[in-house]
Design an enzyme around this catalytic site. Sequence first.
Site, PDB file in Angstrom:
ATOM      1  N   VAL A  91       0.890  -1.119   0.026  1.00  0.00           N
ATOM      2  CA  VAL A  91       0.043   0.001   0.052  1.00  0.00           C
ATOM      3  C   VAL A  91       0.971   1.158  -0.179  1.00  0.00           C
ATOM      4  O   VAL A  91       1.919   1.314   1.013  1.00  0.00           O
ATOM      5  CB  VAL A  91      -1.049   0.069   1.251  1.00  0.00           C
ATOM      6  CG1 VAL A  91      -1.739   1.237   1.361  1.00  0.00           C
ATOM      7  CG2 VAL A  91      -1.652  -1.367   1.168  1.00  0.00           C
ATOM      8  N   VAL A  93       1.055   5.466  -1.237  1.00  0.00           N
ATOM      9  CA  VAL A  93       0.367   6.653  -1.551  1.00  0.00           C
ATOM     10  C   VAL A  93       1.727   7.611  -1.781  1.00  0.00           C
ATOM     11  O   VAL A  93       2.216   7.853  -0.802  1.00  0.00           O
ATOM     12  CB  VAL A  93      -0.585   7.449  -1.029  1.00  0.00           C
ATOM     13  CG1 VAL A  93      -1.076   8.819  -1.320  1.00  0.00           C
ATOM     14  CG2 VAL A  93      -1.999   6.611  -1.011  1.00  0.00           C
ATOM     15  N   GLY A  99      -1.667  12.799   3.400  1.00  0.00           N
ATOM     16  CA  GLY A  99      -2.231  13.673   4.213  1.00  0.00           C
ATOM     17  C   GLY A  99      -3.693  14.331   3.907  1.00  0.00           C
ATOM     18  O   GLY A  99      -4.202  14.985   4.776  1.00  0.00           O
ATOM     19  N   GLY A 101      -6.478  11.933   3.076  1.00  0.00           N
ATOM     20  CA  GLY A 101      -7.491  10.926   3.055  1.00  0.00           C
ATOM     21  C   GLY A 101      -7.437   9.762   1.677  1.00  0.00           C
ATOM     22  O   GLY A 101      -8.164   8.967   1.653  1.00  0.00           O
ATOM     23  N   LEU A 102      -6.493  10.114   0.911  1.00  0.00           N
ATOM     24  CA  LEU A 102      -6.160   9.238  -0.066  1.00  0.00           C
ATOM     25  C   LEU A 102      -6.054   7.984   0.182  1.00  0.00           C
ATOM     26  O   LEU A 102      -6.523   6.713  -0.223  1.00  0.00           O
ATOM     27  CB  LEU A 102      -5.367   9.787  -1.119  1.00  0.00           C
ATOM     28  CG  LEU A 102      -5.627  11.113  -1.869  1.00  0.00           C
ATOM     29  CD1 LEU A 102      -4.562  11.503  -2.820  1.00  0.00           C
ATOM     30  CD2 LEU A 102      -6.919  11.100  -2.606  1.00  0.00           C
ATOM     31  N   GLY A 103      -5.199   7.706   1.245  1.00  0.00           N
ATOM     32  CA  GLY A 103      -4.834   6.155   1.859  1.00  0.00           C
ATOM     33  C   GLY A 103      -5.974   5.507   2.199  1.00  0.00           C
ATOM     34  O   GLY A 103      -6.169   4.308   1.976  1.00  0.00           O
ATOM     35  N   ASP A 127       4.851  -1.401   7.909  1.00  0.00           N
ATOM     36  CA  ASP A 127       5.807  -0.970   8.686  1.00  0.00           C
ATOM     37  C   ASP A 127       5.442  -0.312  10.081  1.00  0.00           C
ATOM     38  O   ASP A 127       4.323   0.288   9.918  1.00  0.00           O
ATOM     39  CB  ASP A 127       6.842   0.255   8.097  1.00  0.00           C
ATOM     40  CG  ASP A 127       7.658  -0.160   6.800  1.00  0.00           C
ATOM     41  OD1 ASP A 127       7.957  -1.530   6.723  1.00  0.00           O
ATOM     42  OD2 ASP A 127       7.643   0.449   5.899  1.00  0.00           O
ATOM     43  N   TYR A 134      -3.702   2.244  10.244  1.00  0.00           N
ATOM     44  CA  TYR A 134      -4.307   1.207  10.100  1.00  0.00           C
ATOM     45  C   TYR A 134      -5.274   1.122  11.304  1.00  0.00           C
ATOM     46  O   TYR A 134      -6.577   0.738  11.182  1.00  0.00           O
ATOM     47  CB  TYR A 134      -3.760  -0.015   9.610  1.00  0.00           C
ATOM     48  CG  TYR A 134      -2.916  -0.089   8.478  1.00  0.00           C
ATOM     49  CD1 TYR A 134      -3.837  -0.132   7.373  1.00  0.00           C
ATOM     50  CD2 TYR A 134      -1.766   0.209   8.305  1.00  0.00           C
ATOM     51  CE1 TYR A 134      -3.232   0.002   5.792  1.00  0.00           C
ATOM     52  CE2 TYR A 134      -1.113   0.440   7.087  1.00  0.00           C
ATOM     53  CZ  TYR A 134      -1.983   0.151   5.707  1.00  0.00           C
ATOM     54  OH  TYR A 134      -1.263   0.366   4.703  1.00  0.00           O
TER      55      TYR A 134
END
Length: 154
Positions: A91, A93, A99, A101-103, A127, A134
């Site tokens: 994953v 970005v 920063g 909200g795309l993730g 990591d 998450y």
Amino acid sequence: MMYGDQAKLCATPASQLTLVFSQHRPFDLVELEQLLEAVGWSRRPVRRVRKALDNSLIRVGLWRHDARIPRLVGFARCTGDGVLEATIWDVAVHPLYQGSGLGSQLMDYILDALRALGTERATLFADPGVLPFYKRLGWDLEPNGHRCGFWYAN
């Protein structure tokens, strides 16, 4: 359409910016490598990356739309049986797009795709520095905090 059937627009903070999630737009492996390097990952042999993509259950790109040359700004992939279990990998970005909200939207897109397959459970390895991300998304983290999180469909 250049992004395929299950393409979905991504909400963006800037109205002049169009971002699109796609499982079907082919990846330029050099561009993918540049994205992964931009987030600080070490280089991997292109032939191995191609094989990993070929063996993935889901491959999602987040593209900055341009009618001539869309740019890859986000990526994730899943492996698994597509029914009981899946594992989410890689994953990323691009730092210039982090920063906003795309993730979170990328993870929502992946989980929606897994739900559509009927997948019951997903695991991810990340990591330690991004585990709080998450946790904020509702993932159950491995009790000892060792790079691992779990998601359940119910």
